[in-house]
Design a protein around this motif. Sequence first.
Motif, mmCIF file in Angstrom:
data_model
loop_
_atom_site.group_PDB
_atom_site.id
_atom_site.type_symbol
_atom_site.label_atom_id
_atom_site.label_comp_id
_atom_site.label_asym_id
_atom_site.label_seq_id
_atom_site.Cartn_x
_atom_site.Cartn_y
_atom_site.Cartn_z
ATOM 1 N N PRO A 10 0.813 -1.220 0.000
ATOM 2 C CA PRO A 10 0.000 0.000 0.000
ATOM 3 C C PRO A 10 0.846 1.271 0.000
ATOM 4 O O PRO A 10 0.336 2.352 -0.235
ATOM 5 N N HIS A 116 -4.259 -6.662 5.722
ATOM 6 C CA HIS A 116 -5.005 -5.627 6.433
ATOM 7 C C HIS A 116 -4.123 -4.456 6.835
ATOM 8 O O HIS A 116 -4.540 -3.305 6.782
ATOM 9 N N ARG A 117 -2.895 -4.769 7.268
ATOM 10 C CA ARG A 117 -1.978 -3.726 7.729
ATOM 11 C C ARG A 117 -0.615 -3.888 7.069
ATOM 12 O O ARG A 117 -0.184 -4.999 6.780
ATOM 13 N N ALA A 157 -5.007 8.265 13.024
ATOM 14 C CA ALA A 157 -5.180 6.953 12.385
ATOM 15 C C ALA A 157 -4.968 5.859 13.428
ATOM 16 O O ALA A 157 -4.062 5.955 14.264
ATOM 17 N N ARG A 176 -3.327 0.310 9.079
ATOM 18 C CA ARG A 176 -4.249 -0.238 8.090
ATOM 19 C C ARG A 176 -3.878 0.262 6.707
ATOM 20 O O ARG A 176 -3.477 1.418 6.526
ATOM 21 N N ALA A 177 -4.039 -0.615 5.725
ATOM 22 C CA ALA A 177 -3.661 -0.270 4.355
ATOM 23 C C ALA A 177 -4.346 1.002 3.877
ATOM 24 O O ALA A 177 -3.744 1.827 3.186
ATOM 25 N N SER A 178 -5.602 1.197 4.280
ATOM 26 C CA SER A 178 -6.346 2.372 3.811
ATOM 27 C C SER A 178 -5.844 3.669 4.435
ATOM 28 O O SER A 178 -6.135 4.759 3.926
ATOM 29 N N PHE A 179 -5.099 3.574 5.543
ATOM 30 C CA PHE A 179 -4.561 4.763 6.196
ATOM 31 C C PHE A 179 -3.054 4.911 6.003
ATOM 32 O O PHE A 179 -2.453 5.859 6.494
ATOM 33 N N ARG A 181 -0.945 5.632 3.509
ATOM 34 C CA ARG A 181 -0.409 6.830 2.855
ATOM 35 C C ARG A 181 -0.580 8.058 3.743
ATOM 36 O O ARG A 181 0.312 8.911 3.811
ATOM 37 N N HIS A 182 -1.738 8.154 4.378
ATOM 38 C CA HIS A 182 -1.970 9.273 5.303
ATOM 39 C C HIS A 182 -0.915 9.296 6.395
ATOM 40 O O HIS A 182 -0.363 10.363 6.722
#
Length: 199
Positions: A10, A116-117, A157, A176-179, A181-182
């Motif tokens: 990610p 997931h992470r 996050a 988490r993968a969705s966070f 980059r943030h």
Amino acid sequence: MMADTYGESPLVARADTLVAAADPGAVRLRELPFRAQVNLRVDPKSPAAERIGTAIGVMLPNQGGEVATNNDLTVLWLGPDEWLVLGPDHDTDRILTLLRDALDDDFGSVTDVSAHRTVIDISGPRTRELLAKGCSLDLHPRVFGAHQCAQTLLGRAQVVLLCWDEQRPHYWLFVRASFARHVVDWLNDACLEYRGGWP
């Protein structure tokens, strides 16, 4: 005919940001993609928990934030009946088999959460200072030392923080993968002063 599987971290699009954010004299950052991560739920007082400990070569931690390790596996306490079992890259199938065979027909669950992470490795003399900018945990070595973990927030996050060495600060940050980059963008901004970016 089966298609070839392809996995992409990610943070592949933030690889340059991680490199640019670091300052070797203050903080070093790198991603550890594709670590094997398996979530385990089981009654800690059950025969299954004891069988699992024997099978993986380390007993499940029973105190909040405790971490146990053997040669190649690390087990993080996430809750009274929940653990995160970590292993080498791409070793998920072996870990799943070990845990599921030991669980047998007893009540519990074994789930692959490797995707997931991702893991960000953070080390260097200013590491605690960096993390403290966005994390409310008390990271003093007397409070949060080696082989301890905690679920917390960093830059708003949700993350899991694992301390490997409190004397020469070294941590793993599970995000988490969705966070991901943030969090890397937040780390990049938080590292600015170490790169001489402030007057």
